[in-house]
Write a protein that holds these residues in place. Structure first.
Motif, PDB file in Angstrom:
ATOM      1  N   TYR A 322       0.821  -1.217   0.000  1.00 36.02           N
ATOM      2  CA  TYR A 322       0.000   0.000   0.000  1.00 36.02           C
ATOM      3  C   TYR A 322       0.851   1.260   0.000  1.00 36.02           C
ATOM      4  CZ  TYR A 322      -3.280   3.610   1.393  1.00 36.02           C
ATOM      5  OH  TYR A 322      -4.026   4.764   1.431  1.00 36.02           O
ATOM      6  N   ASP A 323       1.780   1.326   0.946  1.00 39.72           N
ATOM      7  CA  ASP A 323       2.515   2.554   1.206  1.00 39.72           C
ATOM      8  C   ASP A 323       3.552   2.873   0.133  1.00 39.72           C
ATOM      9  OD1 ASP A 323       3.370   4.799   2.769  1.00 39.72           O
ATOM     10  OD2 ASP A 323       5.015   3.596   3.565  1.00 39.72           O
ATOM     11  N   GLN A 324       4.367   1.910  -0.231  1.00 35.03           N
ATOM     12  CA  GLN A 324       5.477   2.170  -1.140  1.00 35.03           C
ATOM     13  C   GLN A 324       5.092   2.026  -2.612  1.00 35.03           C
ATOM     14  OE1 GLN A 324       8.507   3.279   0.034  1.00 35.03           O
ATOM     15  NE2 GLN A 324       7.411   3.338   1.979  1.00 35.03           N
ATOM     16  N   VAL A 325       4.199   1.098  -2.910  1.00 34.17           N
ATOM     17  CA  VAL A 325       3.794   0.909  -4.305  1.00 34.17           C
ATOM     18  C   VAL A 325       2.672   1.870  -4.685  1.00 34.17           C
ATOM     19  CG1 VAL A 325       2.870  -0.712  -6.014  1.00 34.17           C
ATOM     20  CG2 VAL A 325       4.499  -1.512  -4.273  1.00 34.17           C
ATOM     21  N   HIS A 326       1.593   1.886  -3.897  1.00 31.82           N
ATOM     22  CA  HIS A 326       0.408   2.641  -4.310  1.00 31.82           C
ATOM     23  C   HIS A 326       0.395   4.095  -3.866  1.00 31.82           C
ATOM     24  CE1 HIS A 326      -0.874  -1.514  -5.023  1.00 31.82           C
ATOM     25  NE2 HIS A 326      -1.601  -0.974  -5.980  1.00 31.82           N
ATOM     26  N   LEU A 327       1.169   4.437  -2.860  1.00 29.94           N
ATOM     27  CA  LEU A 327       1.308   5.849  -2.484  1.00 29.94           C
ATOM     28  C   LEU A 327       2.654   6.404  -2.950  1.00 29.94           C
ATOM     29  CD1 LEU A 327      -0.196   6.033   1.135  1.00 29.94           C
ATOM     30  CD2 LEU A 327      -1.324   6.482  -1.055  1.00 29.94           C
ATOM     31  N   GLY A 328       3.267   5.731  -3.913  1.00 30.41           N
ATOM     32  CA  GLY A 328       4.537   6.167  -4.454  1.00 30.41           C
ATOM     33  C   GLY A 328       4.388   7.022  -5.700  1.00 30.41           C
ATOM     34  N   ALA A 329       5.474   7.155  -6.447  1.00 27.07           N
ATOM     35  CA  ALA A 329       5.507   8.040  -7.618  1.00 27.07           C
ATOM     36  C   ALA A 329       4.934   7.383  -8.872  1.00 27.07           C
ATOM     37  CB  ALA A 329       6.945   8.483  -7.891  1.00 27.07           C
ATOM     38  N   TRP A 330       5.086   6.076  -9.005  1.00 26.13           N
ATOM     39  CA  TRP A 330       4.712   5.380 -10.240  1.00 26.13           C
ATOM     40  C   TRP A 330       3.217   5.207 -10.416  1.00 26.13           C
ATOM     41  CZ3 TRP A 330       2.258   0.539 -10.065  1.00 26.13           C
ATOM     42  CH2 TRP A 330       2.026  -0.054 -11.307  1.00 26.13           C
ATOM     43  N   PHE A 331       2.527   4.842  -9.358  1.00 26.07           N
ATOM     44  CA  PHE A 331       1.134   4.421  -9.474  1.00 26.07           C
ATOM     45  C   PHE A 331       0.197   5.513  -9.994  1.00 26.07           C
ATOM     46  CE2 PHE A 331      -3.097   3.498  -7.609  1.00 26.07           C
ATOM     47  CZ  PHE A 331      -3.374   2.333  -8.319  1.00 26.07           C
ATOM     48  N   PRO A 332       0.339   6.792  -9.611  1.00 26.84           N
ATOM     49  CA  PRO A 332      -0.599   7.809 -10.102  1.00 26.84           C
ATOM     50  C   PRO A 332      -0.690   7.864 -11.619  1.00 26.84           C
ATOM     51  CG  PRO A 332       0.641   8.685  -8.270  1.00 26.84           C
ATOM     52  CD  PRO A 332       1.262   7.360  -8.605  1.00 26.84           C
ATOM     53  N   GLY A 333       0.435   7.795 -12.319  1.00 21.54           N
ATOM     54  CA  GLY A 333       0.400   7.817 -13.776  1.00 21.54           C
ATOM     55  C   GLY A 333      -0.221   6.560 -14.345  1.00 21.54           C
ATOM     56  N   PHE A 334       0.069   5.430 -13.725  1.00 19.00           N
ATOM     57  CA  PHE A 334      -0.502   4.166 -14.181  1.00 19.00           C
ATOM     58  C   PHE A 334      -2.021   4.175 -14.065  1.00 19.00           C
ATOM     59  CE2 PHE A 334      -2.190   0.007 -12.901  1.00 19.00           C
ATOM     60  CZ  PHE A 334      -1.933  -0.720 -14.064  1.00 19.00           C
ATOM     61  N   VAL A 335      -2.544   4.545 -12.916  1.00 19.33           N
ATOM     62  CA  VAL A 335      -3.981   4.429 -12.691  1.00 19.33           C
ATOM     63  C   VAL A 335      -4.756   5.550 -13.390  1.00 19.33           C
ATOM     64  CG1 VAL A 335      -4.253   5.781 -10.555  1.00 19.33           C
ATOM     65  CG2 VAL A 335      -5.609   3.690 -10.904  1.00 19.33           C
ATOM     66  N   GLN A 336      -4.089   6.678 -13.682  1.00 19.88           N
ATOM     67  CA  GLN A 336      -4.763   7.742 -14.420  1.00 19.88           C
ATOM     68  C   GLN A 336      -5.104   7.269 -15.826  1.00 19.88           C
ATOM     69  OE1 GLN A 336      -6.841  10.907 -15.084  1.00 19.88           O
ATOM     70  NE2 GLN A 336      -5.801  10.753 -13.111  1.00 19.88           N
ATOM     71  N   GLY A 337      -4.358   6.291 -16.332  1.00 21.86           N
ATOM     72  CA  GLY A 337      -4.693   5.723 -17.631  1.00 21.86           C
ATOM     73  C   GLY A 337      -6.073   5.097 -17.660  1.00 21.86           C
ATOM     74  N   ARG A 338      -6.614   4.771 -16.488  1.00 23.57           N
ATOM     75  CA  ARG A 338      -7.969   4.238 -16.385  1.00 23.57           C
ATOM     76  C   ARG A 338      -8.966   5.331 -15.996  1.00 23.57           C
ATOM     77  NH1 ARG A 338      -6.845  -1.606 -13.367  1.00 23.57           N
ATOM     78  NH2 ARG A 338      -5.167  -2.251 -14.768  1.00 23.57           N
ATOM     79  N   GLY A 339      -8.453   6.546 -15.804  1.00 26.00           N
ATOM     80  CA  GLY A 339      -9.321   7.657 -15.437  1.00 26.00           C
ATOM     81  C   GLY A 339      -9.387   7.920 -13.949  1.00 26.00           C
ATOM     82  N   TYR A 340      -8.649   7.147 -13.156  1.00 30.57           N
ATOM     83  CA  TYR A 340      -8.767   7.229 -11.708  1.00 30.57           C
ATOM     84  C   TYR A 340      -7.691   8.127 -11.097  1.00 30.57           C
ATOM     85  CZ  TYR A 340     -11.666   3.071 -12.518  1.00 30.57           C
ATOM     86  OH  TYR A 340     -12.611   2.194 -12.975  1.00 30.57           O
ATOM     87  N   SER A 341      -7.997   8.646  -9.918  1.00 30.58           N
ATOM     88  CA  SER A 341      -7.099   9.543  -9.201  1.00 30.58           C
ATOM     89  C   SER A 341      -6.546   8.855  -7.956  1.00 30.58           C
ATOM     90  CB  SER A 341      -7.844  10.834  -8.817  1.00 30.58           C
ATOM     91  OG  SER A 341      -8.329  11.497  -9.968  1.00 30.58           O
ATOM     92  N   VAL A 342      -5.582   9.522  -7.300  1.00 27.73           N
ATOM     93  CA  VAL A 342      -4.930   8.956  -6.109  1.00 27.73           C
ATOM     94  C   VAL A 342      -5.054   9.922  -4.935  1.00 27.73           C
ATOM     95  CG1 VAL A 342      -3.293   7.570  -7.442  1.00 27.73           C
ATOM     96  CG2 VAL A 342      -2.678   9.915  -6.780  1.00 27.73           C
ATOM     97  N   PRO A 343      -4.981   9.402  -3.708  1.00 26.24           N
ATOM     98  CA  PRO A 343      -5.136  10.268  -2.531  1.00 26.24           C
ATOM     99  C   PRO A 343      -4.007  11.275  -2.353  1.00 26.24           C
ATOM    100  CG  PRO A 343      -5.527   7.966  -1.954  1.00 26.24           C
ATOM    101  CD  PRO A 343      -4.946   7.982  -3.333  1.00 26.24           C
ATOM    102  N   HIS A 344      -2.802  10.956  -2.841  1.00 25.84           N
ATOM    103  CA  HIS A 344      -1.635  11.792  -2.538  1.00 25.84           C
ATOM    104  C   HIS A 344      -1.269  12.726  -3.690  1.00 25.84           C
ATOM    105  CE1 HIS A 344      -0.131   8.248  -4.595  1.00 25.84           C
ATOM    106  NE2 HIS A 344       1.114   8.689  -4.639  1.00 25.84           N
ATOM    107  N   TYR A 345      -2.251  13.118  -4.490  1.00 26.19           N
ATOM    108  CA  TYR A 345      -1.950  13.990  -5.629  1.00 26.19           C
ATOM    109  C   TYR A 345      -1.423  15.353  -5.196  1.00 26.19           C
ATOM    110  CZ  TYR A 345      -6.398  16.388  -4.694  1.00 26.19           C
ATOM    111  OH  TYR A 345      -7.417  17.089  -4.103  1.00 26.19           O
TER     112      TYR A 345
END
Length: 442
Positions: A322-345
């Motif tokens: 959760y902390d290092q993978v999904h609240l890290g730098a890589w995941f926001p760009g990956f999941v935005q490809g599906r239209g979704y946002s992240v908590p730590h934007y």
């Protein structure tokens, strides 16, 4: 059914038989059990996420793709003992975290990347940020926190979310911003609505409430009474029998096919579906919803540590996922490809401009398009066909083009301001499902 399992929160989701349990081994005194076992729906659990975890931690991850209902059935049937982490959305989380708890809360102090100064107040202080939702805020806190006052342990850890609206074909439909558009006679026979009761019914209630056709207030939208359910379902049956709807859709692909083939020109489709309609060559715009009662349908997807992770000695690894993978730098760009946002934007130093062990952030152009509502640096000829996955996003600072593409639904802060209801599984779920059959069979 095992003793202590709430029928409302087990049966109502339509899951598989309760006896199904996941295969796995127990760690015990032999050390951590491997691979890490992760279960959830395909929109939230992907090979790319598992591979990133393996790359960063060296821990192999085994993913099991299952619907929310099937996930609940497996975990409540004993699978929580040999599974480490599950993913769901806010319609399915409460059955496993509160009503039939098989999870372990995640202490905030254990999270390096959960900084209240860098996490959106949509999560750190929903009572303030979403005060316009009235009583609905209580249900947000109930999903998020063990204690909404102290906010020191996360019950269901958020990592992706969206503000759902309507997709429409701009060749046939002018700009729309109200759920009422689904019931506009000018689109008779060209509208599609989903077959998920907990989604379609509240959307209808928003229309009815805004037009003084039902008793209630915005704070009740996501947890309607039996009388409100009756009013909404009777209305939907009338609309269906009058021919307002081209079809109802159950599977994601159905919604794409109906819109891409122009059998329907407007519908309550998901944002990734709108992108897939574009990829089929059919224009599709995702609506910018209005402020107030007819706003966005907000939900979040998250993960929770299962009790099996303690026995399998994998609690720390789930926290890392959760902390290092999904609240890290890589995941926001990956999941935005599906239209979704992240908590730590709000952590722009990391998400926009930085990097960490997970990889690079989004870069200025992609981030500003996704979160600030700014145009692309390059001109876009057909905005309703623009595919962000095919665009070459600049990692260098540049200037938005006056004819560039703009993200549908606008800047994230405006989307938050225009949330109309928070999606949960309501208290009257049994009654809702029984009445929903009347609509489906009409």
């Amino acid at each position: 059914m095992p003793d202590g399992i709430s029928r409302r929160n087990f049966v109502a989701y339509g899951g598989a038989a309760a006896g199904a349990a996941l295969a796995g081994c127990i760690g015990g005194d032999d050390g951590p059990a491997r691979p890490l076992e992760w279960i959830g729906p395909d929109w939230a659990v992907s090979d790319e996420q598992a591979e990133k975890m393996e790359e960063m931690s060296g821990v192999e991850v085994n993913t099991t793709i299952a619907t929310i209902g099937d996930t609940q059935a497996q975990l409540l049937g004993g699978g929580s003992e040999n599974t480490d982490v599950f993913t769901s959305d806010t319609t399915g989380s409460g059955a496993l975290t509160r009503d039939n708890p098989v999870t372990i809360p995640m202490p905030v102090d254990d999270l390096e990347n959960w900084d209240e100064e860098q996490i959106s107040d949509l999560f750190t202080d929903p009572a303030e940020r979403l005060s316009h939702l009235g009583e609905q805020v209580e249900t947000v806190n109930q999903e998020l926190w063990v204690d909404g006052e102290t906010r020191d342990e996360i019950l269901f850890s958020p990592y992706a979310y969206n503000f759902d609206a309507m997709g429409y074909n701009p060749s046939f439909v002018d700009d729309v911003s109200l759920w009422s558009a689904q019931f506009d006679e000018q689109y008779e026979g060209e509208v599609i609505v989903g077959e998920t009761a907990a989604i379609t019914i509240p959307q209808a209630i928003m229309h009815l409430l805004d037009n003084d056709m039902i008793d209630g207030e915005i704070g009740q939208l996501n947890n309607p009474t039996q009388d409100q359910l009756d009013t909404a379902i009777d209305f939907l049956i009338e609309e269906k029998e009058a021919g307002q709807f081209r079809s109802t859709w159950e599977a994601y692909g159905e919604s794409v096919t109906l819109m891409a083939g122009e059998e329907a020109v407007i519908g309550d489709i998901w944002q990734p579906a709108a992108m897939d309609v574009r990829r089929e060559g059919t224009p599709c715009t995702y609506a910018t919803m209005s402020e107030g009662i007819q706003g966005y349908r907000y939900w979040y997807g998250g993960m929770a540590t299962l009790e099996g992770a303690r026995e399998r000695q994998n609690v720390d690894q789930v926290t890392f996922l959760y902390d290092q993978v999904h609240l890290g730098a890589w995941f926001p760009g990956f999941v935005q490809g599906r239209g979704y946002s992240v908590p730590h934007y709000e952590n722009e130093e990391l998400v926009r401009d930085g990097s960490d062990d997970s990889g690079e952030g989004m870069g200025p152009e992609y981030y500003d398009w996704a979160y600030r509502g700014e145009a692309t640096y390059e001109e876009i000829d057909e905005p309703a066909l623009f595919d962000p996955l095919d665009y070459d996003w600049s990692m260098e600072e540049g200037s938005p083009d006056s004819n560039g593409g703009i993200r549908d639904s606008g800047p994230i802060e405006e989307r938050i301001d225009r949330i109309g209801f928070f999606q949960i599984w309501p208290e009257e779920a049994d009654y809702m499902i029984s009445r929903w059959e009347d609509f489906l069979s009409a």
